[in-house]
Design a protein around this motif. Structure first.
Motif, PDB file in Angstrom:
ATOM      1  N   LEU A  76       0.825  -1.212   0.000  1.00 32.96           N
ATOM      2  CA  LEU A  76       0.000   0.000   0.000  1.00 32.96           C
ATOM      3  C   LEU A  76       0.857   1.259   0.000  1.00 32.96           C
ATOM      4  CD1 LEU A  76      -2.793  -1.119   2.493  1.00 32.96           C
ATOM      5  CD2 LEU A  76      -2.919  -0.982  -0.002  1.00 32.96           C
ATOM      6  N   ILE A  77       1.975   1.237   0.719  1.00 30.14           N
ATOM      7  CA  ILE A  77       2.886   2.385   0.719  1.00 30.14           C
ATOM      8  C   ILE A  77       3.455   2.611  -0.678  1.00 30.14           C
ATOM      9  CG2 ILE A  77       5.157   3.172   1.544  1.00 30.14           C
ATOM     10  CD1 ILE A  77       4.440   1.960   4.252  1.00 30.14           C
ATOM     11  N   ALA A  78       3.848   1.539  -1.356  1.00 28.24           N
ATOM     12  CA  ALA A  78       4.410   1.669  -2.706  1.00 28.24           C
ATOM     13  C   ALA A  78       3.363   2.189  -3.692  1.00 28.24           C
ATOM     14  CB  ALA A  78       4.963   0.334  -3.177  1.00 28.24           C
ATOM     15  N   ILE A  79       2.142   1.702  -3.586  1.00 31.80           N
ATOM     16  CA  ILE A  79       1.079   2.161  -4.499  1.00 31.80           C
ATOM     17  C   ILE A  79       0.761   3.629  -4.244  1.00 31.80           C
ATOM     18  CG2 ILE A  79      -1.364   1.880  -5.072  1.00 31.80           C
ATOM     19  CD1 ILE A  79      -0.937  -1.150  -4.660  1.00 31.80           C
ATOM     20  N   TYR A  80       0.671   4.022  -2.974  1.00 24.49           N
ATOM     21  CA  TYR A  80       0.396   5.425  -2.664  1.00 24.49           C
ATOM     22  C   TYR A  80       1.564   6.327  -3.070  1.00 24.49           C
ATOM     23  CZ  TYR A  80      -1.141   9.591  -0.246  1.00 24.49           C
ATOM     24  OH  TYR A  80      -1.529  10.882   0.035  1.00 24.49           O
ATOM     25  N   GLY A  81       2.795   5.841  -2.905  1.00 29.19           N
ATOM     26  CA  GLY A  81       3.957   6.606  -3.351  1.00 29.19           C
ATOM     27  C   GLY A  81       3.948   6.803  -4.860  1.00 29.19           C
ATOM     28  N   PHE A  82       3.542   5.776  -5.595  1.00 35.82           N
ATOM     29  CA  PHE A  82       3.419   5.904  -7.049  1.00 35.82           C
ATOM     30  C   PHE A  82       2.360   6.940  -7.398  1.00 35.82           C
ATOM     31  CE2 PHE A  82       1.554   4.541 -11.121  1.00 35.82           C
ATOM     32  CZ  PHE A  82       2.681   4.633 -11.924  1.00 35.82           C
ATOM     33  N   HIS A  83       1.239   6.910  -6.690  1.00 38.27           N
ATOM     34  CA  HIS A  83       0.171   7.893  -6.922  1.00 38.27           C
ATOM     35  C   HIS A  83       0.661   9.315  -6.636  1.00 38.27           C
ATOM     36  CE1 HIS A  83      -3.741   9.836  -6.820  1.00 38.27           C
ATOM     37  NE2 HIS A  83      -3.472  10.243  -5.586  1.00 38.27           N
ATOM     38  N   LEU A  84       1.372   9.499  -5.524  1.00 37.21           N
ATOM     39  CA  LEU A  84       1.910  10.821  -5.203  1.00 37.21           C
ATOM     40  C   LEU A  84       2.908  11.292  -6.256  1.00 37.21           C
ATOM     41  CD1 LEU A  84       2.606  10.942  -1.366  1.00 37.21           C
ATOM     42  CD2 LEU A  84       0.970  12.274  -2.659  1.00 37.21           C
ATOM     43  N   GLY A  85       3.759  10.381  -6.714  1.00 36.93           N
ATOM     44  CA  GLY A  85       4.747  10.739  -7.726  1.00 36.93           C
ATOM     45  C   GLY A  85       4.104  11.180  -9.025  1.00 36.93           C
ATOM     46  N   ILE A  86       3.058  10.479  -9.437  1.00 31.49           N
ATOM     47  CA  ILE A  86       2.370  10.837 -10.682  1.00 31.49           C
ATOM     48  C   ILE A  86       1.619  12.158 -10.537  1.00 31.49           C
ATOM     49  CG2 ILE A  86       0.504  10.124 -12.247  1.00 31.49           C
ATOM     50  CD1 ILE A  86       3.115   8.617 -12.669  1.00 31.49           C
ATOM     51  N   THR A  87       0.922  12.340  -9.433  1.00 36.97           N
ATOM     52  CA  THR A  87       0.160  13.580  -9.262  1.00 36.97           C
ATOM     53  C   THR A  87       1.053  14.796  -9.021  1.00 36.97           C
ATOM     54  OG1 THR A  87      -0.168  13.112  -6.918  1.00 36.97           O
ATOM     55  CG2 THR A  87      -1.923  12.436  -8.419  1.00 36.97           C
ATOM     56  N   SER A  88       2.300  14.583  -8.610  1.00 34.44           N
ATOM     57  CA  SER A  88       3.186  15.721  -8.359  1.00 34.44           C
ATOM     58  C   SER A  88       3.657  16.380  -9.656  1.00 34.44           C
ATOM     59  CB  SER A  88       4.387  15.301  -7.519  1.00 34.44           C
ATOM     60  OG  SER A  88       5.214  14.421  -8.247  1.00 34.44           O
ATOM     61  N   PHE A  89       3.436  15.748 -10.800  1.00 40.18           N
ATOM     62  CA  PHE A  89       3.797  16.369 -12.068  1.00 40.18           C
ATOM     63  C   PHE A  89       2.892  17.552 -12.404  1.00 40.18           C
ATOM     64  CE2 PHE A  89       5.721  12.154 -12.875  1.00 40.18           C
ATOM     65  CZ  PHE A  89       7.005  12.586 -13.147  1.00 40.18           C
ATOM     66  N   ARG A  90       1.764  17.674 -11.740  1.00 39.61           N
ATOM     67  CA  ARG A  90       0.834  18.777 -11.999  1.00 39.61           C
ATOM     68  C   ARG A  90       1.255  20.082 -11.325  1.00 39.61           C
ATOM     69  NH1 ARG A  90      -4.581  15.549 -10.564  1.00 39.61           N
ATOM     70  NH2 ARG A  90      -4.366  13.913 -12.113  1.00 39.61           N
ATOM     71  N   GLU A  91       2.158  19.990 -10.362  1.00 39.92           N
ATOM     72  CA  GLU A  91       2.585  21.186  -9.638  1.00 39.92           C
ATOM     73  C   GLU A  91       3.344  22.132 -10.563  1.00 39.92           C
ATOM     74  OE1 GLU A  91       4.766  20.178  -6.158  1.00 39.92           O
ATOM     75  OE2 GLU A  91       3.280  18.724  -5.490  1.00 39.92           O
ATOM     76  N   LYS A  92       3.173  23.404 -10.353  1.00 37.32           N
ATOM     77  CA  LYS A  92       3.818  24.428 -11.170  1.00 37.32           C
ATOM     78  C   LYS A  92       5.097  24.913 -10.497  1.00 37.32           C
ATOM     79  CE  LYS A  92       0.370  24.745 -14.104  1.00 37.32           C
ATOM     80  NZ  LYS A  92       0.452  24.270 -15.426  1.00 37.32           N
ATOM     81  N   ASN A  93       6.082  25.259 -11.303  1.00 40.76           N
ATOM     82  CA  ASN A  93       7.335  25.859 -10.859  1.00 40.76           C
ATOM     83  C   ASN A  93       8.084  25.014  -9.835  1.00 40.76           C
ATOM     84  OD1 ASN A  93       6.793  28.100 -12.508  1.00 40.76           O
ATOM     85  ND2 ASN A  93       5.612  29.071 -10.877  1.00 40.76           N
ATOM     86  N   VAL A  94       8.143  23.722 -10.068  1.00 41.30           N
ATOM     87  CA  VAL A  94       8.898  22.826  -9.202  1.00 41.30           C
ATOM     88  C   VAL A  94       9.778  21.928 -10.067  1.00 41.30           C
ATOM     89  CG1 VAL A  94       7.231  22.782  -7.304  1.00 41.30           C
ATOM     90  CG2 VAL A  94       7.051  21.108  -9.136  1.00 41.30           C
ATOM     91  N   THR A  95      10.826  21.408  -9.458  1.00 40.32           N
ATOM     92  CA  THR A  95      11.709  20.465 -10.131  1.00 40.32           C
ATOM     93  C   THR A  95      11.045  19.089 -10.122  1.00 40.32           C
ATOM     94  OG1 THR A  95      13.609  21.689  -9.332  1.00 40.32           O
ATOM     95  CG2 THR A  95      14.013  19.461 -10.102  1.00 40.32           C
ATOM     96  N   THR A  96      11.061  18.420 -11.258  1.00 43.35           N
ATOM     97  CA  THR A  96      10.369  17.135 -11.358  1.00 43.35           C
ATOM     98  C   THR A  96      11.294  15.938 -11.135  1.00 43.35           C
ATOM     99  OG1 THR A  96      10.695  17.115 -13.754  1.00 43.35           O
ATOM    100  CG2 THR A  96       8.617  18.031 -12.920  1.00 43.35           C
ATOM    101  N   GLY A  97      12.538  16.161 -10.794  1.00 40.97           N
ATOM    102  CA  GLY A  97      13.473  15.062 -10.573  1.00 40.97           C
ATOM    103  C   GLY A  97      13.015  14.071  -9.511  1.00 40.97           C
ATOM    104  N   PRO A  98      12.658  14.539  -8.303  1.00 42.97           N
ATOM    105  CA  PRO A  98      12.175  13.598  -7.295  1.00 42.97           C
ATOM    106  C   PRO A  98      10.885  12.886  -7.719  1.00 42.97           C
ATOM    107  CG  PRO A  98      12.762  15.666  -6.262  1.00 42.97           C
ATOM    108  CD  PRO A  98      12.832  15.883  -7.741  1.00 42.97           C
ATOM    109  N   SER A  99      10.051  13.570  -8.482  1.00 45.22           N
ATOM    110  CA  SER A  99       8.812  12.952  -8.949  1.00 45.22           C
ATOM    111  C   SER A  99       9.096  11.789  -9.882  1.00 45.22           C
ATOM    112  CB  SER A  99       7.941  13.984  -9.675  1.00 45.22           C
ATOM    113  OG  SER A  99       7.670  15.074  -8.840  1.00 45.22           O
ATOM    114  N   ILE A 100      10.056  11.964 -10.771  1.00 42.91           N
ATOM    115  CA  ILE A 100      10.421  10.902 -11.710  1.00 42.91           C
ATOM    116  C   ILE A 100      11.020   9.719 -10.964  1.00 42.91           C
ATOM    117  CG2 ILE A 100      11.975  10.312 -13.612  1.00 42.91           C
ATOM    118  CD1 ILE A 100      11.678  13.254 -14.534  1.00 42.91           C
ATOM    119  N   ILE A 101      11.968  10.000 -10.078  1.00 44.92           N
ATOM    120  CA  ILE A 101      12.630   8.935  -9.332  1.00 44.92           C
ATOM    121  C   ILE A 101      11.634   8.192  -8.446  1.00 44.92           C
ATOM    122  CG2 ILE A 101      14.342   8.470  -7.531  1.00 44.92           C
ATOM    123  CD1 ILE A 101      15.946  10.850  -8.723  1.00 44.92           C
ATOM    124  N   GLY A 102      10.797   8.931  -7.729  1.00 47.19           N
ATOM    125  CA  GLY A 102       9.820   8.308  -6.839  1.00 47.19           C
ATOM    126  C   GLY A 102       8.787   7.482  -7.595  1.00 47.19           C
TER     127      GLY A 102
END
Length: 105
Positions: free
Chosen positions: A59-85
């Motif tokens: 469940l932690i891995a699935i939720y982490g994947f969900h957070l990583g995908i939804t974090s691409f919508r944020e504006k003016n942020v670096t997407t490196g951690p989002s890609i890795i996560g």
């Protein structure tokens, strides 16, 4: 007169959800390593608490994947951690689910 372009060189902040995704990937990976080591030590007779840890880590891995995908919508942020996560949590979720279904068979 021609219009001049103005550039700004502002260092974007790190995505908070992307960092949370990476932390969840590390946590799920550590839980996987602990479960595997304990299972080998006890020759597969570890009990239900190992299964509980495994389900929690899935469940932690699935939720982490969900957070990583939804974090691409944020504006003016670096997407490196989002890609890795996203990649790490996705691979861990696939690994966990594979081990789960192999254990059922």
């Amino acid at each position: 007169m021609a219009k001049t372009k103005r550039y700004t060189f502002i260092k974007p902040a790190l995505s908070a959800d992307g960092i949370a995704s990476v932390v969840m990937a590390i946590l799920s990976g550590l839980m996987m390593a602990a479960d595997i080591l304990i299972s080998f030590r006890d020759s597969g007779n570890s009990g239900a608490w190992i299964g509980g840890i495994a389900v929690t880590a899935i469940l932690i891995a699935i939720y982490g994947f969900h957070l990583g995908i939804t974090s691409f919508r944020e504006k003016n942020v670096t997407t490196g951690p989002s890609i890795i996560g996203s990649i790490l949590c996705g691979l861990l979720a696939i690994g966990w689910l594979t081990m789960f279904f192999l254990g059922l068979g």
